[in-house]
Write an enzyme that holds these catalytic residues in place. Sequence first.
Site, PDB file in Angstrom:
ATOM      1  N   LYS A   1       5.696   8.526   5.598  1.00  0.00           N
ATOM      2  CA  LYS A   1       5.113   7.401   4.784  1.00  0.00           C
ATOM      3  C   LYS A   1       4.451   7.696   3.370  1.00  0.00           C
ATOM      4  O   LYS A   1       4.121   8.855   3.286  1.00  0.00           O
ATOM      5  CB  LYS A   1       4.493   6.188   5.667  1.00  0.00           C
ATOM      6  CG  LYS A   1       3.187   7.017   6.309  1.00  0.00           C
ATOM      7  CD  LYS A   1       2.480   6.525   7.400  1.00  0.00           C
ATOM      8  CE  LYS A   1       1.147   7.051   8.012  1.00  0.00           C
ATOM      9  NZ  LYS A   1       0.890   6.668   8.983  1.00  0.00           N
TER      10      LYS A   1
ATOM     11  N   ARG B   1      -4.605  -3.016  15.571  1.00  0.00           N
ATOM     12  CA  ARG B   1      -4.075  -3.205  14.265  1.00  0.00           C
ATOM     13  C   ARG B   1      -2.679  -4.234  14.533  1.00  0.00           C
ATOM     14  O   ARG B   1      -2.660  -5.184  14.256  1.00  0.00           O
ATOM     15  CB  ARG B   1      -3.763  -1.751  13.809  1.00  0.00           C
ATOM     16  CG  ARG B   1      -3.581  -1.714  12.225  1.00  0.00           C
ATOM     17  CD  ARG B   1      -3.301  -0.301  11.732  1.00  0.00           C
ATOM     18  NE  ARG B   1      -2.253   0.545  12.107  1.00  0.00           N
ATOM     19  CZ  ARG B   1      -2.223   1.672  11.745  1.00  0.00           C
ATOM     20  NH1 ARG B   1      -3.008   2.269  10.736  1.00  0.00           N
ATOM     21  NH2 ARG B   1      -1.124   2.515  12.275  1.00  0.00           N
TER      22      ARG B   1
ATOM     23  N   TYR C   1     -17.916   9.053 -22.058  1.00  0.00           N
ATOM     24  CA  TYR C   1     -18.175   7.627 -22.315  1.00  0.00           C
ATOM     25  C   TYR C   1     -19.844   7.365 -21.575  1.00  0.00           C
ATOM     26  O   TYR C   1     -20.069   8.151 -20.473  1.00  0.00           O
ATOM     27  CB  TYR C   1     -17.504   6.693 -21.262  1.00  0.00           C
ATOM     28  CG  TYR C   1     -16.133   6.506 -21.913  1.00  0.00           C
ATOM     29  CD1 TYR C   1     -16.019   5.943 -23.064  1.00  0.00           C
ATOM     30  CD2 TYR C   1     -14.753   6.869 -21.161  1.00  0.00           C
ATOM     31  CE1 TYR C   1     -14.915   5.458 -23.704  1.00  0.00           C
ATOM     32  CE2 TYR C   1     -13.634   6.487 -21.883  1.00  0.00           C
ATOM     33  CZ  TYR C   1     -13.694   5.870 -23.032  1.00  0.00           C
ATOM     34  OH  TYR C   1     -12.378   5.677 -23.637  1.00  0.00           O
TER      35      TYR C   1
ATOM     36  N   MET D   1     -10.063   7.717 -18.009  1.00  0.00           N
ATOM     37  CA  MET D   1      -8.735   7.338 -17.440  1.00  0.00           C
ATOM     38  C   MET D   1      -7.580   8.302 -17.602  1.00  0.00           C
ATOM     39  O   MET D   1      -6.982   8.562 -16.330  1.00  0.00           O
ATOM     40  CB  MET D   1      -8.089   5.960 -18.071  1.00  0.00           C
ATOM     41  CG  MET D   1      -6.755   5.505 -17.667  1.00  0.00           C
ATOM     42  SD  MET D   1      -6.014   4.244 -18.583  1.00  0.00           S
ATOM     43  CE  MET D   1      -7.362   2.919 -18.559  1.00  0.00           C
TER      44      MET D   1
HETATM   45  C1  LIG Z   1       0.330   7.635  10.005  1.00  0.00           C
HETATM   46  C2  LIG Z   1       0.469   7.305  11.310  1.00  0.00           C
HETATM   47  C3  LIG Z   1       0.779   8.761  12.137  1.00  0.00           C
HETATM   48  C4  LIG Z   1       0.593  10.054  11.700  1.00  0.00           C
HETATM   49  O1  LIG Z   1      -0.913  10.276  11.557  1.00  0.00           O
HETATM   50  P1  LIG Z   1      -1.666  11.413  11.309  1.00  0.00           P
HETATM   51  O2  LIG Z   1      -2.854  11.290  11.523  1.00  0.00           O
HETATM   52  O3  LIG Z   1      -1.314  11.491   9.851  1.00  0.00           O
HETATM   53  O4  LIG Z   1      -0.741  12.547  11.941  1.00  0.00           O
HETATM   54  C5  LIG Z   1       1.278   8.377  13.486  1.00  0.00           C
HETATM   55  N1  LIG Z   1       1.689   7.107  14.033  1.00  0.00           N
HETATM   56  C6  LIG Z   1       1.469   6.021  13.451  1.00  0.00           C
HETATM   57  C7  LIG Z   1       1.711   4.835  13.948  1.00  0.00           C
HETATM   58  C8  LIG Z   1       0.949   6.135  11.780  1.00  0.00           C
HETATM   59  O5  LIG Z   1       1.090   5.180  11.254  1.00  0.00           O
END
Ligand SMILES: *Cc1c(COP(=O)(O)O)cnc(C)c1O
Length: 822
Positions: free
Chosen positions: A492, A590, A718, A767
Amino acid sequence: MSIDLKNLIPVLQAEWIGFNTATFVDHVSIDSRSLQNGSKTLFIALSGVNNDAHLYIPELIEKGVQNFVVQYIPENSKGKANFLVVKNSLNALQQFAAYYRDLFHFPIIGLTGSNGKTIVKEWLNFLLSPDYNIIRSPKSYNSQVGVPLSVIAINEKHNLGIFEAGISMVNEMTHLEQIIKPNIGVLTNIGSAHDEGFQSLEQKISEKLQLFKRAAVIIYQKSELVDGCLASFLKENQLQDRVLFSWSFTDKTADVFILKKESKNDKTIIQYQYQNGIFDLEIPFQDSASIENGISCLLVLLYFKYDAATIQNRMQLLYPVEMRLEVKNGINNCSIIDDSYSSDFQSLKIALDFLESQNKNASKTVILSDIFQSGFSNEELYSKVAQLITDNKVNRVIGIGNTISSFSDKFSNAVMFQTTADFIASFESLNFANETILIKGARSFQFEEIVTLLEEKTHETILEINLNSISHNLNFFKAKLASQVKMMVMVKAFGYGNGGLEIAKLLEYHKVDYLGVAFADEGISLRNGGIQLPIMVLNPESTSFPSIIQYQLEPEIYSVKGLNAFLKIAREKNLKDYPIHIKLDTGMHRLGFEENTIDELIATLKGNSTVRIQSILSHLATSDDMNHYEFVLSQVRLFERLSSKLMSELDINPIRHILNTSGISNFPDAQYNMVRLGIGLYGVSNDPLEQKYLENVGTLKSIISQVRTIPAGDSVGYGRRFMAQKETKIATIPIGYADGISRLWGNQVGYVNIKNQKAPIVGSICMDMLMVDVSEMDCKEGDSVVIFGENPTVTEIADALKTIPYEILTSISQRVKRVFFR
Ligand SMILES: *Cc1c(COP(=O)(O)O)cnc(C)c1O
């Protein structure tokens, strides 16, 4: 090579299981992806922590490979090919190489040392190539696998070999010595530290010296330490008659004594004394490593009895060595593989394999110069090249040079140019777009000009991704899993900022079981890039359900409402058994079904054949923090209870998974049938001990745009937030908060790394730029700057900014170009 497999049976102590026909092979492969695999290939199936090549045997048989060295015959491949069954296929590869080496009787130079092996090898190749047909290890093929592969590429036409050997543990060199059997030994720089794997520097040197057991001469830099190790090595092996050929900056008893060393512009002039003569030599570098490497080459040339004038003429043309193949983004959506400094047949084969493994576009182009020193007649050589290019399904070939042009009829789809300048003049009309382009040429063709033309123009900041380190980290975590436990890898957020598609391709190669993405879009772009692995979408919005189905993505379902919405669309499309993943909330709060919604979930799914529960999962809130050990256990217990209930009431047996990276490390008993690896793949652990075993994946790099000196009392940037207390040298780096560098890292909180020294960031981060104090260092415009990587690490930055490495990694903006290499 043409080798009868039958002759290998005693060499490999193998059991032959196959057809009773005479079988000849003409090359060896260990890479299942190579398009060069065919009926004359001997495929040696290595099975290591890396990847079990036996898994690819059925595919390879289908592609026409008939001969294999294996540790076991895969069930479904029995009776379908010739198998040489051995105890250990890596040993078999090495035994084969040692046997093959003995078929040749020309001189071989063996190089070892801690630093400089590859450079000395490439330079010797350059210096000696006017007079020899040289076979050398490609790139830095110097390992237990790389050395045999290099040696196996020798052919009848060669009359000099140059091979490098690298080791990381005791006893490894003996294997490599038997394969290389060098007649001439060169010990390059040995470094001042002993690496992991050795108890002392002496032990490391002594181990390296094992390469020279059969060498008639040993070339090295004189020092008390090395002389001591050499003396015991020679004594132990009763080799007192060996010629030692040494050099030194300080010891006049060395055979070559360097009297003077003087920098001039970008060069160094050294003066050396050899056999009562005193000579000058110009080396076109200034750094001490290059000077030492140049002197190692000098000694080899002296040993080969070249005169000082020839040595001088050739050495002044030495060049920087590009040691690895890089993929760069090109114009018009092209990607470029830059191998613009070498052209020989063996490295062309390797580059074509790399092209195949990295191919991001459907279409492949090769830009190739004349090839030198193959030993073959041009007729033979270009027939072989054309065949190789056909085997690799290259769509178009652009040949540059008089010789390759004259063989244009051997190639299909080829455009030929006499010179690089001719090519550049026609550049526009060649319409480069949406293709992966391998640029491979001998130095004299100056293909770096072509690279410059084709490269996408962006600023000089890049995030370099080491694909080998990703493989290493994957294998590190794989090794923690019980057998049969599957691996989902989270890619992701663009692979945690490191690049989604390229990493997914590598993971597909490593046969991970699942990929996980956050949103449907991310999954769709992986599918568009050709990824076929199952992909779970963690956070599917109901508007994306139709495209989820269209692209065969698998949604995580976390509420009855979401389930009903998905079912509605799935029924409209008449789907059967569509895989979905049920997320349970066991304490993270969550996403997920809570305990009191399970009955409704069961009622909705009972008797339903539209969807199938592929897996049940939950997510741990504190797997990285042992203070919350009990809480994790309560999550696991609740997961066990709720998932069991679903399984028994729905009579299903899905995959179950709850562990993320730190879960894998800390809760091995909760692996269930799958784990979800995330941050660990990218080289980050929250456990300092574990961190030592992981390799750094991403290095954020930039360059110095400008250097200035300001007087005491002046300010920088700046808001004038840095006031110089004394005269201060300031360097400006073209990377800023728009690239993802937090402003909190400015104002002397953070630093960048220039030539392994800390340069504190002064003033506010802008920036697109930031300024650093370089008063204490020798640096200039164009010098390379590391923002993070090995040093500082993302973890160090995250700690200083009171955040976590995940945020640092994923903040690097998409305008920063990602460059992948292995
Ligand atoms: C991102 C995520 C993981 C991986 O987590 P890490 O700590 O990066 O290994 C596993 N399960 C879910 C549901 C996640 O959102």
